[in-house]
Design a protein around this motif. Structure first.
Motif, PDB file in Angstrom:
ATOM      1  N   ARG A  33       0.832  -1.198   0.000  1.00 14.87           N
ATOM      2  CA  ARG A  33       0.000   0.000   0.000  1.00 14.87           C
ATOM      3  C   ARG A  33       0.868   1.249   0.000  1.00 14.87           C
ATOM      4  O   ARG A  33       1.885   1.327   0.687  1.00 14.87           O
ATOM      5  CB  ARG A  33      -0.934   0.003   1.202  1.00 14.87           C
ATOM      6  CG  ARG A  33      -1.928  -1.135   1.213  1.00 14.87           C
ATOM      7  CD  ARG A  33      -2.968  -0.979   2.279  1.00 14.87           C
ATOM      8  NE  ARG A  33      -3.793   0.216   2.077  1.00 14.87           N
ATOM      9  CZ  ARG A  33      -4.894   0.475   2.789  1.00 14.87           C
ATOM     10  NH1 ARG A  33      -5.278  -0.376   3.735  1.00 14.87           N
ATOM     11  NH2 ARG A  33      -5.600   1.566   2.564  1.00 14.87           N
ATOM     12  N   THR A  34       0.444   2.227  -0.790  1.00 15.02           N
ATOM     13  CA  THR A  34       1.166   3.499  -0.877  1.00 15.02           C
ATOM     14  C   THR A  34       0.241   4.682  -0.592  1.00 15.02           C
ATOM     15  O   THR A  34       0.579   5.819  -0.913  1.00 15.02           O
ATOM     16  CB  THR A  34       1.791   3.657  -2.277  1.00 15.02           C
ATOM     17  OG1 THR A  34       0.762   3.504  -3.273  1.00 15.02           O
ATOM     18  CG2 THR A  34       2.874   2.628  -2.509  1.00 15.02           C
ATOM     19  N   ASP A  35      -0.925   4.408  -0.009  1.00 13.60           N
ATOM     20  CA  ASP A  35      -1.910   5.467   0.210  1.00 13.60           C
ATOM     21  C   ASP A  35      -2.020   5.909   1.656  1.00 13.60           C
ATOM     22  O   ASP A  35      -2.773   6.838   1.949  1.00 13.60           O
ATOM     23  CB  ASP A  35      -3.291   4.975  -0.236  1.00 13.60           C
ATOM     24  CG  ASP A  35      -3.775   3.795   0.603  1.00 13.60           C
ATOM     25  OD1 ASP A  35      -3.206   2.701   0.464  1.00 13.60           O
ATOM     26  OD2 ASP A  35      -4.712   3.976   1.413  1.00 13.60           O
ATOM     27  N   ILE A  36      -1.314   5.303   2.570  1.00 15.12           N
ATOM     28  CA  ILE A  36      -1.534   5.530   4.004  1.00 15.12           C
ATOM     29  C   ILE A  36      -0.674   6.693   4.499  1.00 15.12           C
ATOM     30  O   ILE A  36       0.522   6.764   4.206  1.00 15.12           O
ATOM     31  CB  ILE A  36      -1.250   4.245   4.796  1.00 15.12           C
ATOM     32  CG1 ILE A  36      -2.208   3.141   4.330  1.00 15.12           C
ATOM     33  CG2 ILE A  36      -1.386   4.481   6.287  1.00 15.12           C
ATOM     34  CD1 ILE A  36      -1.931   1.798   4.943  1.00 15.12           C
ATOM     35  N   ALA A 459      -4.663  17.688   1.486  1.00 13.59           N
ATOM     36  CA  ALA A 459      -3.880  17.191   0.346  1.00 13.59           C
ATOM     37  C   ALA A 459      -3.508  15.731   0.533  1.00 13.59           C
ATOM     38  O   ALA A 459      -3.530  14.944  -0.426  1.00 13.59           O
ATOM     39  CB  ALA A 459      -2.620  18.043   0.170  1.00 13.59           C
ATOM     40  N   ALA A 460      -3.187  15.325   1.772  1.00 13.20           N
ATOM     41  CA  ALA A 460      -2.872  13.919   2.029  1.00 13.20           C
ATOM     42  C   ALA A 460      -4.070  13.027   1.732  1.00 13.20           C
ATOM     43  O   ALA A 460      -3.929  11.925   1.189  1.00 13.20           O
ATOM     44  CB  ALA A 460      -2.428  13.741   3.482  1.00 13.20           C
ATOM     45  N   GLY A 461      -5.282  13.496   2.090  1.00 12.31           N
ATOM     46  CA  GLY A 461      -6.476  12.716   1.780  1.00 12.31           C
ATOM     47  C   GLY A 461      -6.712  12.586   0.290  1.00 12.31           C
ATOM     48  O   GLY A 461      -7.118  11.519  -0.198  1.00 12.31           O
ATOM     49  N   ILE A 462      -6.464  13.655  -0.459  1.00  9.65           N
ATOM     50  CA  ILE A 462      -6.622  13.597  -1.918  1.00  9.65           C
ATOM     51  C   ILE A 462      -5.606  12.649  -2.529  1.00  9.65           C
ATOM     52  O   ILE A 462      -5.922  11.869  -3.445  1.00  9.65           O
ATOM     53  CB  ILE A 462      -6.497  15.016  -2.503  1.00  9.65           C
ATOM     54  CG1 ILE A 462      -7.716  15.858  -2.087  1.00  9.65           C
ATOM     55  CG2 ILE A 462      -6.358  14.977  -4.011  1.00  9.65           C
ATOM     56  CD1 ILE A 462      -7.607  17.306  -2.469  1.00  9.65           C
ATOM     57  N   ILE A 463      -4.374  12.672  -2.036  1.00  9.71           N
ATOM     58  CA  ILE A 463      -3.354  11.736  -2.523  1.00  9.71           C
ATOM     59  C   ILE A 463      -3.791  10.301  -2.269  1.00  9.71           C
ATOM     60  O   ILE A 463      -3.675   9.431  -3.142  1.00  9.71           O
ATOM     61  CB  ILE A 463      -2.002  12.034  -1.849  1.00  9.71           C
ATOM     62  CG1 ILE A 463      -1.447  13.372  -2.337  1.00  9.71           C
ATOM     63  CG2 ILE A 463      -1.004  10.911  -2.113  1.00  9.71           C
ATOM     64  CD1 ILE A 463      -0.217  13.823  -1.600  1.00  9.71           C
ATOM     65  N   LEU A 468      -5.882   5.115  -4.237  1.00 12.89           N
ATOM     66  CA  LEU A 468      -6.777   3.974  -4.138  1.00 12.89           C
ATOM     67  C   LEU A 468      -7.611   3.787  -5.403  1.00 12.89           C
ATOM     68  O   LEU A 468      -7.896   2.661  -5.814  1.00 12.89           O
ATOM     69  CB  LEU A 468      -7.707   4.140  -2.931  1.00 12.89           C
ATOM     70  CG  LEU A 468      -7.048   4.017  -1.551  1.00 12.89           C
ATOM     71  CD1 LEU A 468      -8.015   4.466  -0.468  1.00 12.89           C
ATOM     72  CD2 LEU A 468      -6.593   2.594  -1.294  1.00 12.89           C
ATOM     73  N   ALA A 469      -8.025   4.895  -6.020  1.00  9.78           N
ATOM     74  CA  ALA A 469      -8.910   4.805  -7.174  1.00  9.78           C
ATOM     75  C   ALA A 469      -8.168   4.496  -8.468  1.00  9.78           C
ATOM     76  O   ALA A 469      -8.642   3.689  -9.281  1.00  9.78           O
ATOM     77  CB  ALA A 469      -9.696   6.111  -7.326  1.00  9.78           C
TER      78      ALA A 469
END
Length: 650
Positions: A33-36, A459-463, A468-469
């Motif tokens: 995972r790279t989204d956390i 910005a972290a949430g958008i990343i 994820l999408a």
């Protein structure tokens, strides 16, 4: 007996004791995972209320230490205990003595016990004999309060400040048992059966004859939260007290984040300069520290899932009063005429409230940001999100106001100058960091107050949501910022050009970019940029940096199974096949450019990259080229195995 069946075979086995098991033709790529995100901030559960002397006319000087506690839960599963909320919690109160000399400190430990007392359980106490003296009434009130709560205070021994120690586990257990016997009227068997969780340690330092300093020291410094509700359960509901940890995590989840880790710092009083300086050191952390003693950034590095790091409380304020502004009534044709760029609803910029003084001054924040960049360069597969700039002083009024586009550009130039003159990192290496501006005006729900927040958590949430999408190789930009209703300063097209595509500096060198938050007529606020601090042609794009990092991490995870294998041509073929499997899956997902795999990547693991002297040293090298950005240019990195570990070298 076991029968192995390939994916392209269909079998119907009716023989007792025989089972069909699928076997993939190619080894599966490990899920990485790279989204956390990881956030660094102050503990929001406990705040100092007062630490004062309470002299008695008959017995001499005493003390009274008060804190506030937010309702939260500690522990996991069957060991979970709940801490009740207290606006005023008596940490220690003795009007006959001061527990420490000048220059000394004492550390109190808060233990949350599994007892669940009712708020109106006063009738459980035996009726005291009447009449009572005022001192006896106060003592009975303290007993009642202690019975109604499940928080036990255990003091340590006074020592020179910095050398005091917290009570050990046997001392805490004994204090809980004694409290159960004395204040809760339990039997010895009941008193010995309690389980508990430690909430925090409170350091009280005596700095002068009549002055004390309080620092809240979290017991559990790393906390995982999978949604906003879990954050509230573990760290309490958000409070407007100048800290930005809770609002930033809220913005992260609101914009699409799915998991985060919280690294908690000691929380000092706003005017405690010594402890504030120590908090900055804690924020940076030391990579050499083990996980048991690591803090801040270094603690997040121990969690391999964390791929985005934000330190919102680097920009915390001293005030505890919320700053908000009131929106005017919406015009009937608001979406069909030009809007004020400051907030998108024709709000005059003068309506933005005056902001309280930051905890850390601007030079300290700049130095800390530069130190974060330097320390994160060896770990640059993780993205570091920075704010440009913190709260700025208005030159006309001398008050703290939200910074405008010019202040953001000046902060960017200060970082650029420092990176260039100090040699912190070359353009490739500083791709670890990205700058965001300006501050956001946020409204959680319709009718709620509008508050000012730093943009990095959003910005972290958008990343995370874009990762994820669609994957990390897609730019996290041109996306609405959920709950943001405006920005604290106007952002025009010229401002965006100056921030995002700036002119070269006086020496002719390219300047880095700032990712602006852009109000759009009828479209809310959007994140309008996805660049890093790098000025290198390709690594200046956040999508390229994160896409390359994701490939490196997947290859690293896939090749770990080859550690300790004999370094022979047969291993070279195996490593090549494993790497090809990883890259082919990314090519099919659209993460790599090119019409064919040959256009998108190459893998080389042969004698040309593994000479005899390298083999003699126990090293194995595989060279990988990938085309992430269009036009398709190969960005080359190397994977190596040395003494039982897999390494990545760009």
């Amino acid at each position: 007996m076991t029968v192995w069946i390939s994916n392209n075979q269909i079998a119907s086995l009716r023989v007792p004791g025989v089972y069909g098991m699928r076997r993939n033709r190619a080894q599966r790529t490990p899920i990485v995972r790279t989204d956390i995100a990881g956030f660094i901030g102050f503990d929001t559960r406990i705040r100092a209320v007062s630490a004062t002397l309470s002299p008695s006319p008959t017995t001499g000087p005493g003390h009274r230490f008060l804190i506030s506690i937010a309702a939260c839960r500690l522990g996991e599963g069957a060991d979970t205990v709940a801490a009740p909320a207290f606006d005023i919690f008596e940490l220690a109160d003795d009007n006959t003595a001061v527990p420490m000399a000048i220059g000394q400190a004492i550390r109190y430990t808060l233990a949350v016990v599994d007892a669940d007392w009712e708020e109106d359980a006063g009738d459980l106490l035996p009726a005291p004999p009447a009449p009572l003296t005022p001192a006896e009434e106060a003592e009975e009130a303290r007993k009642l309060l202690r019975r109604r709560r499940n928080i036990v205070v255990v003091p340590g021994a006074a020592a020179a400040a910095g050398r005091e120690t917290a009570p050990d586990e046997p001392t805490i257990a004994a204090a809980i048992e004694q409290t159960a016997l004395d204040a809760w009227d339990e039997s010895p068997t009941q008193a010995a059966a309690h389980t508990y969780q430690l909430l925090a340690h409170i350091q009280i330092r005596r700095t002068a004859a009549d002055a004390f300093r309080t620092v809240v020291i979290p017991h559990h410094r790393l906390i995982r939260c999978d949604d906003w509700r879990e954050f509230i359960l573990r760290l309490g509901p958000p409070v407007e007290d100048g800290a930005y940890l809770a609002p930033s995590v809220r913005g992260y989840f609101a914009c699409g984040g799915s998991r985060c880790y919280i690294s908690l710092l000691d929380r000092p009083e706003p005017d405690d300069t010594e402890a504030l300086s120590h908090a900055l050191d804690q924020l940076l952390g030391d990579d050499a520290d083990p996980i048991a003693t690591a803090t801040g950034r270094a603690l997040l590095l121990h969690e391999p899932e964390v791929a985005v790091i934000d330190a919102p409380d680097l920009y915390a304020r001293r005030a505890s009063e919320p700053e908000s502004l009131t929106l005017p009534p919406a015009a009937t044709d608001a979406c069909f005429r030009p809007c004020n760029a400051a907030i998108g609803l024709e709000i005059d910029a003068a309506l933005a409230p005056e902001l309280a003084e930051p905890l850390f001054d601007l030079p300290a924040v700049l130095d800390t940001q530069l130190a974060l960049i330097r320390l994160m360069i060896p770990h640059r597969w993780r993205a570091l999100l920075l704010l440009a700039p913190p709260l700025a002083i208005d030159t006309t009024s001398g008050r703290y106001q939200p910074p405008d586009a010019a202040a953001s550009a000046a902060w960017r130039d200060a970082i650029h100058t420092a990176l260039s003159t100090t040699g912190i990192g070359d353009p490739d290496e500083v791709s670890v960091a990205a700058l965001y501006a300006p501050w956001l005006i946020v409204q959680e729900v319709v009718g709620a107050p509008q508050t000012i927040r730093p943009p990095t958590g959003f910005a972290a949430g958008i990343i995370a949501a874009r990762d994820l999408a669609r994957g990390p190789a897609v730019s996290p930009a041109n996306v609405p910022v959920t709950t943001a209703v405006g920005t604290t300063s106007p952002i025009t097209d010229d401002d965006i050009a100056n921030l995002y595509t700036p002119d070269r500096d006086a020496s002719g060198n390219p300047r880095p970019s700032v990712n602006p938050m852009r109000p759009r007529t009828g479209g809310g606020v959007e994140l309008w940029g996805a660049r890093t601090l790098s000025t290198e042609h390709w690594l200046r794009y956040l999508a390229v940096r994160r896409g390359l990092s994701a490939i490196e991490r997947r290859c690293h995870a896939a090749l770990e199974r080859t550690v300790f294998e004999p370094n022979t041509p047969a291993l070279w073929m195996q490593v090549t096949q494993i790497t090809l499997n990883v890259l082919m899956s990314l090519f099919r997902d659209g993460s790599l450019r090119g019409e064919s795999p040959q256009d998108a990547f190459y893998v080389r693991c042969d004698s040309s990259v593994n000479p005899p002297e390298s083999i003699a040293m126990g090293r194995l090298i595989v060279e990988v080229g990938v085309a992430i950005a269009a036009p398709a240019e190969f960005i080359v990195f190397r994977l190596g195995r040395s003494e039982g570990i897999v390494e990545v070298l760009e």
